[in-house]
Design a protein around this motif. Structure first.
Motif, PDB file in Angstrom:
ATOM      1  N   GLY A  83       0.821  -1.212   0.000  1.00 40.17           N
ATOM      2  CA  GLY A  83       0.000   0.000   0.000  1.00 40.17           C
ATOM      3  C   GLY A  83       0.849   1.254   0.000  1.00 40.17           C
ATOM      4  N   LEU A  84       1.925   1.251   0.787  1.00 42.79           N
ATOM      5  CA  LEU A  84       2.823   2.400   0.817  1.00 42.79           C
ATOM      6  C   LEU A  84       3.537   2.573  -0.518  1.00 42.79           C
ATOM      7  CD1 LEU A  84       4.353   1.940   4.386  1.00 42.79           C
ATOM      8  CD2 LEU A  84       2.607   3.579   3.679  1.00 42.79           C
ATOM      9  N   VAL A 131      -0.635   7.507   5.234  1.00 42.56           N
ATOM     10  CA  VAL A 131      -1.063   7.351   6.631  1.00 42.56           C
ATOM     11  C   VAL A 131      -2.509   6.881   6.693  1.00 42.56           C
ATOM     12  CG1 VAL A 131      -1.564   8.593   8.762  1.00 42.56           C
ATOM     13  CG2 VAL A 131       0.599   8.998   7.564  1.00 42.56           C
ATOM     14  N   ALA A 132      -3.382   7.511   5.902  1.00 40.03           N
ATOM     15  CA  ALA A 132      -4.797   7.128   5.910  1.00 40.03           C
ATOM     16  C   ALA A 132      -4.977   5.681   5.462  1.00 40.03           C
ATOM     17  CB  ALA A 132      -5.589   8.070   4.997  1.00 40.03           C
ATOM     18  N   THR A 134      -2.747   3.223   5.613  1.00 36.60           N
ATOM     19  CA  THR A 134      -2.191   2.313   6.614  1.00 36.60           C
ATOM     20  C   THR A 134      -3.132   2.158   7.800  1.00 36.60           C
ATOM     21  OG1 THR A 134       0.064   2.930   5.969  1.00 36.60           O
ATOM     22  CG2 THR A 134      -0.212   1.880   8.113  1.00 36.60           C
ATOM     23  N   VAL A 135      -3.716   3.267   8.258  1.00 39.87           N
ATOM     24  CA  VAL A 135      -4.680   3.210   9.369  1.00 39.87           C
ATOM     25  C   VAL A 135      -5.877   2.344   8.976  1.00 39.87           C
ATOM     26  CG1 VAL A 135      -6.300   4.573  10.731  1.00 39.87           C
ATOM     27  CG2 VAL A 135      -3.974   5.397  10.366  1.00 39.87           C
ATOM     28  N   LEU A 136      -6.358   2.500   7.744  1.00 42.27           N
ATOM     29  CA  LEU A 136      -7.489   1.696   7.278  1.00 42.27           C
ATOM     30  C   LEU A 136      -7.126   0.214   7.257  1.00 42.27           C
ATOM     31  CD1 LEU A 136     -10.322   1.440   6.038  1.00 42.27           C
ATOM     32  CD2 LEU A 136      -9.270   1.856   3.781  1.00 42.27           C
ATOM     33  N   LEU A 137      -5.948  -0.117   6.744  1.00 39.85           N
ATOM     34  CA  LEU A 137      -5.520  -1.513   6.698  1.00 39.85           C
ATOM     35  C   LEU A 137      -5.395  -2.110   8.095  1.00 39.85           C
ATOM     36  CD1 LEU A 137      -2.792  -1.507   3.892  1.00 39.85           C
ATOM     37  CD2 LEU A 137      -4.961  -2.727   3.870  1.00 39.85           C
ATOM     38  N   LEU A 138      -4.815  -1.352   9.004  1.00 39.35           N
ATOM     39  CA  LEU A 138      -4.661  -1.849  10.369  1.00 39.35           C
ATOM     40  C   LEU A 138      -6.022  -2.041  11.028  1.00 39.35           C
ATOM     41  CD1 LEU A 138      -1.611   0.235  11.672  1.00 39.35           C
ATOM     42  CD2 LEU A 138      -1.646  -2.163  10.982  1.00 39.35           C
ATOM     43  N   ALA A 139      -6.935  -1.098  10.811  1.00 40.61           N
ATOM     44  CA  ALA A 139      -8.264  -1.209  11.414  1.00 40.61           C
ATOM     45  C   ALA A 139      -8.996  -2.445  10.905  1.00 40.61           C
ATOM     46  CB  ALA A 139      -9.073   0.056  11.129  1.00 40.61           C
TER      47      ALA A 139
END
Length: 281
Positions: A83-84, A131-132, A134-139
């Motif tokens: 994703g990054l 950042v957005a 990565t946060v979505l993937l982690l959530a």
């Protein structure tokens, strides 16, 4: 006897205050983010593709690859790295040729705006979307697949520097590779195959040590493999490091390779970047 009246002179107006470097960079970054969000296709692909891939692969592969480590947990670390790479390397490698082909970069170069402001805007856009995403993937991973978040400050620190170095290297390489496309249509043809090949050989879709040795050696030349390995050190147990090719997560080597690619990417940007197409001169 006549009297003369004098009209008072209007008060002097203070010269308009020129915005500082930080303000210029933030304004350009806000513009780049706004343009990205207006492109629904880019938003859906960039933000939704990793989540869709996690759901698909998690539904297909449910077994464990090591004690206490499921294939889904392994795959998630690779998708965060992918994703990054997508928001930086792939998107910039495709968007910049489009702007160059439409004459946007040529017109921008003709303005008095410092050239670094344009690059700063791209960087801020990559950081914000990265950042957005990565946060979505982690959530999603925590909610649906029981991904264990880092439990120590040291692991969060590792997650931070691996992400920062990885995004920096991929951003610089994305800007550099954008010069290979002669037209806007050439951007996806140049960048997408490179991104897909790197994903397949870097341990994103498959366990890295199960790939052919020659494929592992080729992948070790590029940053995505090391981004995945660094993130595995964050999200997988310490014991899994013994299953890596070097017998450990080799975080010192991860940092060395990513820094080297930051330098290589910067050199390539400085020597190859073009503001105009060849037909524009």
């Amino acid at each position: 006897m006549t009297t003369t009246t004098t009209t008072p002179a209007p008060p002097a107006t203070a010269p308009a205050r020129r915005p500082g470097p930080v303000t210029l960079g933030l304004r350009q970054g806000r513009l780049e983010i706004t343009q990205f969000l207006r492109s629904r296709e880019s938003v859906v692909f960039t933000m939704g593709f990793p989540v869709i891939m996690i759901v698909i692969f998690a539904s297909i592969f449910g077994d464990q690859i090591a004690p206490g480590v499921s294939y889904t947990q392994y795959f998630i670390t690779g998708m965060i790295a992918t994703g990054l790479m997508t928001v930086s390397f792939q998107n910039l490698g495709i968007w910049i040729p489009m702007e160059r082909d439409r004459g946007v970069l040529k017109r921008y170069r003709g303005t008095p705006m410092p050239k670094w402001v344009w690059f700063a805007g791209k960087v801020l856009m990559v950081v914000a979307i990265g950042v957005a995403e990565t946060v979505l993937l982690l959530a999603v991973s925590v909610a649906m697949f029981d991904l264990a978040l880092p439990g120590t400050a040291a692991k969060w620190l590792t997650f931070g520097w691996v992400s920062v170095l990885g995004v920096t290297a991929c951003t610089l390489c994305g800007i550099a590779i954008s010069s290979l496309a002669r037209t806007a249509r050439g951007g996806p043809a140049v960048v997408t195959p490179v991104a897909l090949v790197l994903q397949f050989i870097s341990g994103v879709f498959f366990v890295f040590t199960e790939l052919p040795s020659w494929m592992q050696q080729v992948a070790a030349l590029f940053p995505l493999k090391w981004m995945c390995q660094g993130l595995r050190a964050v999200f997988l147990p310490e014991s899994f490091g013994a299953r890596e090719p070097g017998g450990s997560f080799e975080l010192d080597r991860v940092a060395l390779v990513l820094v080297a690619w930051c330098v290589i990417g910067l050199v390539l940007c400085l020597t190859t970047f073009r503001w105009t197409t060849k037909r524009d001169g």
